[in-house]
Scaffold this active site. Structure first.
Site, PDB file in Angstrom:
ATOM      1  N   SER A 120       0.806  -1.224   0.000  1.00 58.32           N
ATOM      2  CA  SER A 120       0.000   0.000   0.000  1.00 58.32           C
ATOM      3  C   SER A 120       0.837   1.272   0.000  1.00 58.32           C
ATOM      4  CB  SER A 120      -0.942   0.025   1.213  1.00 58.32           C
ATOM      5  OG  SER A 120      -0.233   0.305   2.400  1.00 58.32           O
ATOM      6  N   LYS A 134       1.192   4.429   7.184  1.00 61.92           N
ATOM      7  CA  LYS A 134       0.466   5.230   6.202  1.00 61.92           C
ATOM      8  C   LYS A 134       0.926   6.691   6.261  1.00 61.92           C
ATOM      9  CE  LYS A 134      -2.468   2.064   4.645  1.00 61.92           C
ATOM     10  NZ  LYS A 134      -1.681   0.918   5.109  1.00 61.92           N
TER      11      LYS A 134
END
Length: 208
Positions: free
Chosen positions: A126, A164
């Site tokens: 990701s 993230k």
């Protein structure tokens, strides 16, 4: 998590069989089975390199700090030793554990006291647009606060953790993946379980 467990877990994560590992390392399946039972004391350097490559791991994760430490010394690279924790998710979410696997050497450039840092292996894709690939070693600075635009390590609830990009929008916290196939994760600022546990300092690619 012990080294033998990391080898077995990583093999299963990559959907590899004992035969796949045996072929890549030019050994028997019985030998691979022994490795997964913890018998790696006499593993040859060439086997370490082959196993690390197919599992997409740093050799230090397999045999401790010796291989990487010797590499840094031979290359005249200054290093510090910091704790390695179980992998952090760079996908839809994963689990963070408190147990330290080992202390491993990392290049000290840009870092200060070893007490200020820890590292985890990236798991998932990701964050590939930020240059973070599955299996990379991520070095985090211990902190409970990051600013919008920074990449960090975050606990979403009591156990779940992820790496993230931190952003804020309309009073909400948004954990943004750096891969368009993943959706952003909205976080209510009043969520008592959410916390920042680190700010990304550097990403170290796997050693060939």
């Amino acid at each position: 998590m012990e080294i033998k467990d990391i080898i077995k877990s990583r093999r299963k994560d990559l959907n590899l069989t004992l035969a796949d590992i045996a072929k890549a390392c030019n050994v028997s399946e019985a030998t691979v089975s022994r490795w997964e039972s913890g018998d790696i004391g006499d593993m040859k350097r060439s086997r370490i390199a082959s196993l690390a490559k197919i599992l997409n791991l740093s050799p230090s994760v397999i045999v401790g700090t010796v291989e990487d430490e010797n590499m840094y010394k031979s290359s005249n690279i200054d290093f510090i030793r910091i704790p390695l924790y179980p992998p952090i998710c760079c996908g839809d979410g994963g689990f963070i554990e408190d147990n330290i696997i080992e202390y491993i050497p990392v290049p000290s450039k840009g870092l200060e006291s070893p007490d200020n840092y820890y590292c985890q292996l990236a798991k998932g894709d990701s964050m590939i647009d930020a240059g973070i690939d599955d299996g990379d070693l991520l070095v985090f600075e211990k902190t409970s606060q990051v600013y919008s635009g920074m990449i960090g390590a975050f606990c979403i609830d009591e156990n779940e953790a992820t790496c993230k990009k931190y952003t804020e929008s309309n009073g909400m916290i948004i954990l943004k993946p750096m891969n368009s196939k993943y959706d952003p994760i909205p976080i209510d600022p009043l969520n008592n379980h959410f916390r920042c546990v680190g700010k990304l300092k550097k990403s170290i690619k796997n050693f060939e």
